[in-house]
Design an enzyme around this catalytic site. Structure first.
Site, short mmCIF file in Angstrom:
data_model
loop_
_atom_site.label_atom_id
_atom_site.label_comp_id
_atom_site.label_asym_id
_atom_site.label_seq_id
_atom_site.Cartn_x
_atom_site.Cartn_y
_atom_site.Cartn_z
N LYS A 130 6.44 -1.80 1.76
CA LYS A 130 5.52 -1.36 2.52
C LYS A 130 3.84 -2.29 2.47
CE LYS A 130 3.35 3.32 3.06
NZ LYS A 130 3.44 3.37 4.63
N ARG A 139 7.79 4.00 -4.87
CA ARG A 139 7.79 2.95 -3.71
C ARG A 139 7.06 2.08 -3.77
NH1 ARG A 139 8.10 5.49 2.12
NH2 ARG A 139 5.50 5.54 1.63
N ARG A 185 -7.46 -20.37 -1.39
CA ARG A 185 -6.36 -20.28 -0.30
C ARG A 185 -5.27 -21.27 -0.28
NH1 ARG A 185 -4.90 -21.27 4.91
NH2 ARG A 185 -3.83 -19.53 6.05
N LEU A 240 10.94 1.69 7.23
CA LEU A 240 10.42 1.91 6.03
C LEU A 240 11.26 3.39 5.62
CD1 LEU A 240 8.25 1.32 3.89
CD2 LEU A 240 7.24 3.12 4.82
N HIS A 245 -0.75 -21.20 0.47
CA HIS A 245 0.41 -19.91 0.73
C HIS A 245 1.17 -19.54 -0.46
CE1 HIS A 245 -0.88 -21.02 4.85
NE2 HIS A 245 -0.21 -20.09 5.20
N GLU A 305 11.86 2.84 14.48
CA GLU A 305 10.90 3.86 14.02
C GLU A 305 9.75 3.90 14.89
OE1 GLU A 305 9.48 2.96 9.85
OE2 GLU A 305 9.75 0.87 10.26
N TYR A 356 0.87 -1.04 -0.02
CA TYR A 356 0.00 0.10 0.13
C TYR A 356 1.00 1.31 0.03
CZ TYR A 356 0.79 1.07 4.94
OH TYR A 356 1.55 1.30 6.21
N1 PDD Z 1 2.85 5.10 7.32
N2 PDD Z 1 7.73 3.65 8.80
C1 PDD Z 1 6.27 3.12 8.70
C2 PDD Z 1 6.18 1.88 9.65
C3 PDD Z 1 5.19 3.55 8.40
O1 PDD Z 1 3.90 2.97 8.10
C4 PDD Z 1 5.17 4.99 7.53
C5 PDD Z 1 3.98 5.51 6.80
C6 PDD Z 1 6.51 5.68 7.63
C7 PDD Z 1 6.78 7.05 6.97
O2 PDD Z 1 6.46 6.66 5.43
P1 PDD Z 1 6.15 8.24 4.76
O3 PDD Z 1 6.86 9.46 5.28
O4 PDD Z 1 6.43 7.82 3.37
O5 PDD Z 1 4.51 8.31 4.82
C8 PDD Z 1 7.65 5.08 8.35
C9 PDD Z 1 1.57 5.50 6.63
C10 PDD Z 1 1.53 7.04 6.58
C11 PDD Z 1 0.42 4.72 7.18
O6 PDD Z 1 0.73 3.50 7.40
O7 PDD Z 1 -0.59 5.46 7.28
#
Ligand code: PDD
Length: 285
Positions: free
Chosen positions: A149, A52, A100, A207, A102, A182, A33
């Site tokens: 992501k 990305r 389903r 991320l 894996h 993070e 996503y």
């Molecule tokens: N999240 N780290 C994680 C684990 C994240 O899920 C996100 C973003 C970021 C920051 O990435 P960016 O600056 O590209 O938004 C870092 C989004 C906003 C979400 O899951 O809603």
């Protein structure tokens, strides 16, 4: 006018926007996503977000569901239909619908694509930025490829809820070496007592945030000292300032970590200036 979503080729009322029960995103979190901010009707950093998405899809060997220009068209049309001025666009692509199992289905099904748009409450977000947030540290128990992501966010969900249950707003993940990776959905930063900005290097343990990259460039452009390295929780407690960055929260000051005040317990000048600067950048397009 009701909210409209996009699902697999159709714009539909949000309440009727559904995917099949055997969508692999639903059953196996087999999907990726992106969340892209919208300010004054303009997408913020569309190109790096879509780059990305492309990388995430390639890492999971999921095909693009539509062409890149078509996705750009869908997003704009969805913004138009929802009259979105300030908000977030969410896009999700999964491997698709299959019995389903894996292993990757063969032949590969058509990937599923969902796009939604939602307004942000600007006043509420500004109030939050003005007060700053409290965070709580939690062990980082995620898999080794959080640089992708994916929609597999259960550790992030549990971490956020654990923080909320203890009166904080967000969680900071801490790895086995005692360093902060993070936040649950944002990147983590500190400003040391010497005024040096520190954020972790973007390897497989975090991320690589698009907001992180923009803020990084802003900081360098202003000639501020910056170090891209891991920092410990102890360093964070002793920091002058702390903040998080993400598409949804931009630059959000952190004023308490594990119940300890950071600096004077108020949003600091560096985070506040970076947030302002980010808005200038976003509005300039
Ligand atoms: N999240 N780290 C994680 C684990 C994240 O899920 C996100 C973003 C970021 C920051 O990435 P960016 O600056 O590209 O938004 C870092 C989004 C906003 C979400 O899951 O809603």
């Amino acid at each position: 006018m009701g909210r409209i979503a996009y699902v697999n080729g159709r714009f539909v009322p949000h309440a009727q926007a559904t995917v099949h029960i055997e969508d692999r995103g639903y059953q196996l979190a087999d999907g990726v996503y992106e969340v892209v901010g919208v300010r004054d009707g303009k997408l913020i950093d569309e190109v790096p977000h879509i780059d990305r998405l492309d990388r995430s899809l390639r890492e999971l060997r999921i095909a693009w569901p539509v062409s890149r220009p078509t996705l750009g068209f869908i997003v704009r049309e969805l913004m138009r239909r929802n009259r979105l001025r300030d908000g977030l666009v969410y896009m999700q692509v999964t491997r698709g619908v299959a019995r389903r199992d894996h292993a990757f289905p063969s032949p590969a099904p058509a990937p599923s694509v969902v796009v939604t748009a939602r307004p942000l409450n600007k006043a509420r977000n500004e109030a939050l930025a003005n007060s700053g947030i409290a965070v709580m540290s939690v062990p980082d128990n995620r898999w080794g490829r959080v640089d992708i992501k994916t929609v597999g966010l259960l550790p992030n969900v549990l971490a956020r809820q654990a923080a909320i249950d203890q009166g904080a707003r967000d969680a900071w993940f801490v790895d086995q070496a005692g360093t902060v990776t993070e936040a649950s959905s944002a990147n983590a930063w500190i400003v040391t007592a010497d005024g040096i900005l520190v954020t972790r290097r973007a390897d497989h343990a975090i991320l690589r945030g698009i907001t992180r990259t923009v803020v990084f460039d802003e900081v360098k452009g202003q000639g501020l000292a910056i170090e891209e390295r891991a920092f410990t929780l102890a360093e964070a407690y002793a920091a002058r300032e702390a903040f998080i960055t993400s598409a949804s929260q931009i630059v959000l000051p952190v004023v308490r970590i594990d119940g300890r005040s950071i600096g004077d317990g108020k949003p600091g000048p560096v985070a506040t200036a970076l947030r302002r600067e980010f808005y200038r950048y976003a509005e300039a397009g």
